[in-house]
Design a protein around this motif. Structure first.
Motif, PDB file in Angstrom:
ATOM      1  N   ARG A  41       0.833  -1.206   0.000  1.00 43.13           N
ATOM      2  CA  ARG A  41       0.000   0.000   0.000  1.00 43.13           C
ATOM      3  C   ARG A  41       0.872   1.261   0.000  1.00 43.13           C
ATOM      4  O   ARG A  41       0.646   2.195  -0.767  1.00 43.13           O
ATOM      5  CB  ARG A  41      -0.885  -0.032   1.249  1.00 43.13           C
ATOM      6  CG  ARG A  41      -1.918   1.044   1.340  1.00 43.13           C
ATOM      7  CD  ARG A  41      -2.891   0.752   2.454  1.00 43.13           C
ATOM      8  NE  ARG A  41      -2.224   0.582   3.734  1.00 43.13           N
ATOM      9  CZ  ARG A  41      -1.925   1.598   4.543  1.00 43.13           C
ATOM     10  NH1 ARG A  41      -2.256   2.826   4.213  1.00 43.13           N
ATOM     11  NH2 ARG A  41      -1.316   1.372   5.687  1.00 43.13           N
ATOM     12  N   PHE A  44       2.644   1.764  -3.327  1.00 43.61           N
ATOM     13  CA  PHE A  44       1.707   2.259  -4.337  1.00 43.61           C
ATOM     14  C   PHE A  44       1.452   3.748  -4.163  1.00 43.61           C
ATOM     15  O   PHE A  44       1.479   4.513  -5.135  1.00 43.61           O
ATOM     16  CB  PHE A  44       0.389   1.478  -4.251  1.00 43.61           C
ATOM     17  CG  PHE A  44      -0.694   2.069  -5.098  1.00 43.61           C
ATOM     18  CD1 PHE A  44      -0.720   1.828  -6.463  1.00 43.61           C
ATOM     19  CD2 PHE A  44      -1.657   2.891  -4.541  1.00 43.61           C
ATOM     20  CE1 PHE A  44      -1.695   2.397  -7.252  1.00 43.61           C
ATOM     21  CE2 PHE A  44      -2.640   3.464  -5.326  1.00 43.61           C
ATOM     22  CZ  PHE A  44      -2.662   3.214  -6.686  1.00 43.61           C
TER      23      PHE A  44
ATOM     24  N   GLU B 227      -5.614  -3.146  -1.961  1.00 38.87           N
ATOM     25  CA  GLU B 227      -6.347  -3.436  -3.199  1.00 38.87           C
ATOM     26  C   GLU B 227      -7.270  -2.264  -3.579  1.00 38.87           C
ATOM     27  O   GLU B 227      -7.351  -1.883  -4.754  1.00 38.87           O
ATOM     28  CB  GLU B 227      -7.158  -4.715  -2.974  1.00 38.87           C
ATOM     29  CG  GLU B 227      -7.767  -5.342  -4.200  1.00 38.87           C
ATOM     30  CD  GLU B 227      -6.777  -6.136  -5.033  1.00 38.87           C
ATOM     31  OE1 GLU B 227      -5.793  -6.648  -4.464  1.00 38.87           O
ATOM     32  OE2 GLU B 227      -6.995  -6.225  -6.251  1.00 38.87           O
ATOM     33  N   GLN B 230      -5.225   0.483  -5.203  1.00 37.51           N
ATOM     34  CA  GLN B 230      -4.759   0.164  -6.553  1.00 37.51           C
ATOM     35  C   GLN B 230      -5.893   0.215  -7.561  1.00 37.51           C
ATOM     36  O   GLN B 230      -5.718   0.650  -8.688  1.00 37.51           O
ATOM     37  CB  GLN B 230      -4.084  -1.199  -6.556  1.00 37.51           C
ATOM     38  CG  GLN B 230      -2.702  -1.120  -5.913  1.00 37.51           C
ATOM     39  CD  GLN B 230      -1.963  -2.437  -5.903  1.00 37.51           C
ATOM     40  OE1 GLN B 230      -2.568  -3.479  -5.746  1.00 37.51           O
ATOM     41  NE2 GLN B 230      -0.659  -2.396  -6.049  1.00 37.51           N
ATOM     42  N   ALA B 233      -6.934   3.937  -8.425  1.00 35.76           N
ATOM     43  CA  ALA B 233      -5.781   4.797  -8.718  1.00 35.76           C
ATOM     44  C   ALA B 233      -6.168   6.075  -9.460  1.00 35.76           C
ATOM     45  O   ALA B 233      -5.492   7.090  -9.341  1.00 35.76           O
ATOM     46  CB  ALA B 233      -4.748   4.020  -9.519  1.00 35.76           C
TER      47      ALA B 233
END
Lengths: 66, 248
Positions: A41, A44, B227, B230, B233
């Motif tokens: 996380r 990202f 998750e 992502q 995004a």
């Protein structure tokens, strides 16, 4: 505490290698599944922040944003 | 009630509420695990027949129990995604798969290590052990199938179908020790009737089972948070979060 000495705790009457390896493997796997998602996380978020800053700084940033 | 379900479908809400839950649940889980490990290793008496090797029960059984429970979570999430097309259910299904695979791996490897001093062998193709191995392959199968699709909507559907078909394996795992009586012993803890385990061993075992449930919940939520980011995004809330530079 059940065991009389540290040595008794380590050997566990001949079962020490089995018990300790089972506990060690379990601890490692648990540590891995606890650490991995947070790292994923954060990585990202860092990457996305980098991309956004770069695109804002670019000449066509306003078009890309729209 | 409906507003709750509506919120549940909102990624920013789910992201922030899971962060709040984790702030409490994660430290509690770690303390419970540490206490459970110390209790089971240092303070319980050895089994009169198996000696000290039985101590592996305190990680083997909780891992196996929660690996099975995790499969329910994954399959139910998959079903919800198939029926109501809830995106969050798809996120939950994918997030549960990796945690479940890790727990099944722990159950299998500790079982093998326990088998050597107890049965004299690392591995037998016993019904319980084989069906647990199939459970591991089902978890890994869901992960692999998910990654094989570029289209995540199609991936979610295919994985949900795989999860539901794999449910066949669950009652087999439960009943395997009764149907095919071989090396693996039957359950010692029973919800109906008396358990065949002494309370001095039962309490640390129950603590470890609860800790593993909490561990599963923590890992599931953390995976879901990664998750959610992502998948979102391109949405403004994720961009805002990234630019704020906060990792919380």
């Amino acid at each position: 505490m059940y065991f009389d000495s540290f040595n008794a705790l380590l050997t566990m009457d001949g079962h020490g290698a089995f018990v300790w390896s089972a506990y060690l493997i379990t601890t490692l796997v648990i540590a891995a599944i606890l650490v991995a998602p947070g790292r994923r996380r954060k990585k990202f978020l860092r990457q996305l922040a980098g991309e956004l800053k770069r695109s804002r700084g670019g000449p066509n940033s306003s078009k890309e944003e729209a | 009630m409906w507003s709750f379900f509506h919120k549940l479908g909102s990624p920013p809400w789910l992201y922030s509420i899971s962060g709040v839950i984790l702030r409490w649940l994660l430290p509690i889980t770690l303390v419970a695990l540490a206490v459970g490990l110390a209790w089971s290793l240092l303070f319980t008496a050895p089994d009169f027949r198996q000696g000290n090797s039985y101590r592996i029960i305190y990680i083997h059984v909780p891992a196996a129990v929660v690996a099975l429970a995790g499969y329910y979570v994954m399959a139910i999430a998959g079903a919800i995604n198939l029926i109501w097309k809830m995106k969050m259910a798809d996120v939950a299904m994918r997030s549960a798969a990796s945690v479940g695979a890790a727990l099944t791996f722990i159950a299998l490897i500790t079982g093998a290590i326990w088998g050597k001093p107890t049965w004299g062998t690392w591995w037998v193709w016993d019904a319980r052990i084989t069906s647990m191995l199939i459970l591991l392959f089902l978890y890994l199968g869901v992960i692999a199938l998910y990654e094989a699709f570029d289209n995540k909507e199609a991936a979610g559907k295919a994985c949900a179908v795989l999860c539901l078909v794999g449910m066949v394996n669950i009652p087999i795992i439960y009943k395997s020790v009764d149907w095919w009586y071989s090396l693996h012993q039957p359950a010692s803890i029973k919800f109906t009737g008396d358990s065949t385990i002494d309370t001095s061993m039962l309490y640390p075992l129950l603590l470890m089972i609860v800790s593993f449930y909490a561990l599963f919940t923590c890992c599931l939520l953390m995976n879901m948070r990664a998750e959610l980011l992502q998948r979102g995004a391109r949405t403004s809330w994720v961009k805002k979060l990234a630019l704020a530079g906060k990792s919380v």
